[in-house]
Design a protein around this motif. Sequence first.
Motif, PDB file in Angstrom:
ATOM      1  N   ARG A 150      34.581  41.705  33.557  1.00 47.61           N
ATOM      2  CA  ARG A 150      35.468  41.232  32.490  1.00 47.61           C
ATOM      3  C   ARG A 150      36.929  41.539  32.844  1.00 47.61           C
ATOM      4  NH1 ARG A 150      37.977  45.098  29.867  1.00 47.61           N
ATOM      5  NH2 ARG A 150      37.054  47.183  29.617  1.00 47.61           N
ATOM      6  N   PRO A 151      37.886  40.787  32.280  1.00 44.31           N
ATOM      7  CA  PRO A 151      39.295  41.145  32.446  1.00 44.31           C
ATOM      8  C   PRO A 151      39.542  42.571  31.938  1.00 44.31           C
ATOM      9  CG  PRO A 151      39.092  38.929  31.550  1.00 44.31           C
ATOM     10  CD  PRO A 151      37.710  39.512  31.543  1.00 44.31           C
ATOM     11  N   GLY A 152      40.288  43.334  32.701  1.00 50.19           N
ATOM     12  CA  GLY A 152      40.509  44.734  32.379  1.00 50.19           C
ATOM     13  C   GLY A 152      39.448  45.659  32.930  1.00 50.19           C
ATOM     14  N   GLY A 153      38.442  45.099  33.618  1.00 50.29           N
ATOM     15  CA  GLY A 153      37.353  45.896  34.174  1.00 50.29           C
ATOM     16  C   GLY A 153      37.675  46.438  35.547  1.00 50.29           C
ATOM     17  N   ARG A 154      36.733  47.189  36.092  1.00 57.20           N
ATOM     18  CA  ARG A 154      36.960  47.897  37.358  1.00 57.20           C
ATOM     19  C   ARG A 154      35.796  47.718  38.325  1.00 57.20           C
ATOM     20  NH1 ARG A 154      39.328  53.896  37.482  1.00 57.20           N
ATOM     21  NH2 ARG A 154      41.184  52.571  37.238  1.00 57.20           N
ATOM     22  N   LEU A 155      36.112  47.470  39.579  1.00 54.53           N
ATOM     23  CA  LEU A 155      35.153  47.441  40.679  1.00 54.53           C
ATOM     24  C   LEU A 155      35.333  48.700  41.518  1.00 54.53           C
ATOM     25  CD1 LEU A 155      33.135  46.088  42.714  1.00 54.53           C
ATOM     26  CD2 LEU A 155      35.145  44.995  43.746  1.00 54.53           C
ATOM     27  N   VAL A 156      34.235  49.371  41.858  1.00 52.40           N
ATOM     28  CA  VAL A 156      34.276  50.530  42.742  1.00 52.40           C
ATOM     29  C   VAL A 156      33.297  50.302  43.887  1.00 52.40           C
ATOM     30  CG1 VAL A 156      33.850  53.007  42.975  1.00 52.40           C
ATOM     31  CG2 VAL A 156      34.946  52.121  40.901  1.00 52.40           C
ATOM     32  N   ILE A 157      33.813  50.355  45.113  1.00 47.23           N
ATOM     33  CA  ILE A 157      32.992  50.208  46.314  1.00 47.23           C
ATOM     34  C   ILE A 157      33.045  51.522  47.089  1.00 47.23           C
ATOM     35  CG2 ILE A 157      32.711  49.017  48.521  1.00 47.23           C
ATOM     36  CD1 ILE A 157      33.930  46.532  47.234  1.00 47.23           C
TER      37      ILE A 157
END
Length: 249
Positions: A150-157
Amino acid sequence: MTSRPPVGDKQDRSRQVQVMFAAIAPRYDLLNRVLSLGVDRLWRREAAREALALKPARVLDVATGTGDFALELKARAPQTEVIGSDFVPQMLEIARAKARARHLTLRLEEGDALNLPYPDASFDAVTCAFGFRNFADYARGLAELWRVLRPGGRLVILEFPPPRPGLFGRLFRFYFRRVLPRIGALVSGNAGAYTYLPESVLAFPDPERLAGLMHATGFRTRYRLLTFGIAAIHVGDKASSPQALSPHP
């Protein structure tokens, strides 16, 4: 199984990776502990802190494997809905057994990271721990992770970058190419899988280039190296403004 990374078209490569991880699933967790000397647990904790920093209500862990990272997220945030997705059923069965043993409730579902079975903007956070380098197409994979976030969300790799220059990097490269495949073959009985692992790391984009790929997808990106650069956490935030809702060309 060949002793080098899967080759051929992207669909064929995905299938080869799927078969390989199905074969080593029963020994996968043991080998992770042995080969990382247990440090992988610390790396997951650091990545989980980043993923949960914005208090997400719903998190997707892509390429969840045997569920270690999804379970870490659920244990740290019991009220958060956590879904783990992977395209290797044998790995998911092990993850389900671990969830039952720890009395943690989360959904573990079969799915292809390059064609996720979820609607747009479905999750507040998306994570991927030690699975992104196995994607057959990094750009397409990032586009899918962007799509379901979603907009405002975060991806962590969380991933293994190629060894850095310098003495430690040379030592780690030697360990990765000469020692690790022998230990992996001895414990798992699958020499090809643990030759593929170091080759996949050496062929993976360096942290700066991965950050660039994430930025090109549309993420505001930062990263940090862990344990002398053996592992790296990349964080990508998806802007909430309407001007940044689509991946860049």
